[in-house]
Design an enzyme around this catalytic site. Structure first.
Site, PDB file in Angstrom:
ATOM      1  N   SER A   1       0.826  -1.211   0.000  1.00 36.50           N
ATOM      2  CA  SER A   1       0.000   0.000   0.000  1.00 36.50           C
ATOM      3  C   SER A   1       0.855   1.252   0.000  1.00 36.50           C
ATOM      4  O   SER A   1       2.021   1.237   0.415  1.00 36.50           O
ATOM      5  CB  SER A   1      -0.915   0.002   1.228  1.00 36.50           C
ATOM      6  OG  SER A   1      -1.761  -1.121   1.227  1.00 36.50           O
ATOM      7  N   ALA A   2       0.280   2.338  -0.457  1.00 35.81           N
ATOM      8  CA  ALA A   2       0.979   3.617  -0.452  1.00 35.81           C
ATOM      9  C   ALA A   2       1.391   3.972   0.972  1.00 35.81           C
ATOM     10  O   ALA A   2       0.640   3.759   1.928  1.00 35.81           O
ATOM     11  CB  ALA A   2       0.085   4.702  -1.031  1.00 35.81           C
TER      12      ALA A   2
END
Length: 401
Positions: free
Chosen positions: A76-77
Site C-alpha cells: 500500500s501507499a
C-alpha cells in the site's frame, strides 16, 4: 555500475524525502509513527521496483496479480499506511494482529510495539506469506510472527490482540475479530460500503463497535471466507450500477433509454469541497443511492459528466436517475455542487438529490462529522435503510453531527 553503498545512500535519501513529504501533508500525528517510517527500509520489501517508486508517498505497488491481471496483493501507499497507523494509536508492548501480509507494514508495527510487544501478520496466500517472512528476516524483523491463515477467523492461538490492523478491503467485520480484541482493543479496517471504502478505527462500546475516525482509502479486496463481490448491473455496454444489495431490482431498459434522454440540470447554491466527506454522506443516505460508472467516451460526447468515469453516487428511482456534478462558481468559494438527472421523473429525483447536497453543506460540511457504529446481528438479519448499511453479520449505522 551502481555499488551497494550508492544504492543504500540513495534509498536513505529518498526515504528521508518521503518522510518529509508525509509530514508536510499533515499525515504524522505522532513522533513514533514518523520515526518508524523513517527507520524501515521500504525498498527491501519492494523487490524489483525502482527506488523512486518504492519511496513515492502516494504510490501503491502491486506485488501479485491473478491470471486476469487483477491485483491480489499490494504494498500500500506509504501515505495510507501511516494514516492507518496513526488511527491505531499503537503503544509499546501491545499485541497486534495484521490481517493481510506483505512484510513492510508488519515491520512498521514491530517498530511501534518495540521488543516487549508482539506482532502477528497473517495472509491466506502461501506465496505471500513466504515472501513476507523472507523480507522480514532479511531486514532484521524476524521476531514478527508470520502466519498462513484465512484471517476471517483471526488467529485465536495468538489472541487477544490490543490492535487488529486490516490491510485488505473488508466487506464485513467477522465475529472472530471482535472476539479476539482485548479490553482496550481497537480494529482499524478498510470497510467497503455501497461502492466506497473508508479506513475506520473502531473501539468497543456496549452494543458493538463505534468510531469517529475514518479516512479515504483503497485496498485490494479480502480473499477467503470474507470475500464478497459487489453486484454490477449493466445498463448499457458503457454504463453500469455498482451496489451491495444482491436483491435490489432495476428497470434496466427504462434506465438505458433515460441515458440519452434530454438532461436536466439543477444547482444547489452550495459549495463543492471535501468530496470524500460528501461522498460518504451521499452513499449512505438511502439504499436507493448506488454507484454509477460510465465510460470516458460517453463523458467526451457530453452524454454524462466526467465524474462517472471514476464512479459517482447516483440516486436511482424507477426509470430515472440523478448524480452529483460541479461547476465553477466564485460565490461558493470556487465550485458549486449540483445535479444532472435523466428520465421521466428527472425533476423529482434531482430535487431529492439537491436537498441532500444542501443538507450536507448546511449541517455537516466539515471533517469527521460522521459517527460510525457497527452493530452485530444474527446472520442476514440487517436491513438497509437511511444511514444503515446492511452486512452479513451486522449493520453499519452512520449518524451525522
Amino acid at each position: 555500475m551502481t555499488t551497494v553503498r550508492e544504492t543504500d545512500d540513495t534509498a536513505a535519501s529518498l526515504r528521508a524525502a518521503m518522510v518529509s513529504e508525509l509530514n508536510e501533508m499533515g499525515v504524522f500525528q505522532s513522533e513514533a509513527v514518523a520515526k518508524a517510517v523513517a527507520t524501515v527500509p521500504r525498498h527491501l520489501f519492494a523487490d524489483g521496483e525502482p527506488l523512486e517508486s518504492a519511496y513515492a508517498a502516494n504510490k501503491a505497488l502491486v506485488i501479485k496479480r491473478d491470471d486476469e491481471g487483477n491485483a491480489l496483493s499490494s504494498l500500500s501507499a506509504a501515505h495510507i499506511q501511516a494514516v492507518m497507523l496513526e488511527q491505531a494509536a499503537i503503544e509499546p508492548g501491545m499485541r497486534v494482529l495484521e490481517v493481510g501480509s506483505g512484510g513492510y507494514n508488519a515491520a512498521l508495527l514491530a517498530e511501534l510495539v518495540g521488543e516487549a510487544g508482539t506482532v502477528v501478520t497473517a495472509d491466506i496466500d502461501a506465496e505471500i506469506v513466504e515472501r513476507a517472512r523472507a523480507c522480514l528476516e532479511a531486514t532484521g524483523y524476524g521476531r514478527v510472527h508470520v502466519v498462513l491463515a484465512d484471517a476471517d477467523s483471526g488467529v485465536p492461538a495468538q489472541a487477544p490482540f490490543d490492535r487488529i490492523i486490516v490491510t485488505a478491503g473488508a466487506w464485513d467485520i467477522p465475529s472472530a475479530w471482535r472476539e479476539q480484541m482485548s479490553e482496550r482493543g481497537r480494529i482499524v479496517v478498510p470497510l467497503r460500503m455501497r461502492g466506497i471504502t473508508r479506513s475506520i478505527a473502531f473501539d468497543r462500546d456496549d452494543t458493538g463497535l463505534v468510531s469517529t475516525s475514518y479516512r479515504l482509502c483503497g485496498f485490494v479486496p479480502m480473499q477467503g471466507s470474507g470475500a464478497y463481490t459487489e453486484r454490477l448491473v449493466p445498463i448499457t455496454d458503457a454504463i453500469a450500477l455498482q451496489l451491495d444489495d444482491q436483491r435490489q431490482e432495476f428497470d434496466t431498459e427504462a434506465l438505458a433509454a433515460a441515458v440519452h434522454a434530454p438532461r436536466l440540470e439543477l444547482w444547489s447554491g452550495a459549495a463543492f469541497d471535501m468530496p470524500d466527506e460528501l461522498e460518504l454522506f451521499l452513499a449512505t443516505s438511502t439504499p436507493e443511492m448506488v454507484m454509477l460508472h460510465g465510460s470516458k467516451q460517453l463523458a467526451d460526447q457530453g452524454v454524462l459528466a466526467l465524474s462517472v468515469t471514476r464512479g459517482v453516487p447516483a440516486l436511482v428511482v424507477g426509470g430515472s436517475f440523478a448524480y452529483r456534478t460541479k461547476r465553477p462558481n466564485e460565490e461558493t468559494g470556487g465550485f458549486e455542487t449540483g445535479v444532472f438527472a435523466h428520465g421521466p421523473e428527472a425533476e423529482t429525483v434531482a430535487r431529492r438529490y439537491v436537498e441532500l447536497l444542501r443538507r450536507w453543506a448546511s449541517d455537516h460540511r466539515r471533517r469527521g462529522a460522521a459517527r460510525i457504529r457497527y452493530v452485530p446481528m444474527p446472520a442476514g438479519a440487517a436491513e438497509p435503510s437511511a444511514e444503515v448499511v446492511a452486512k452479513r453479520l451486522g449493520a453499519v449505522e452512520i449518524s451525522w453531527s
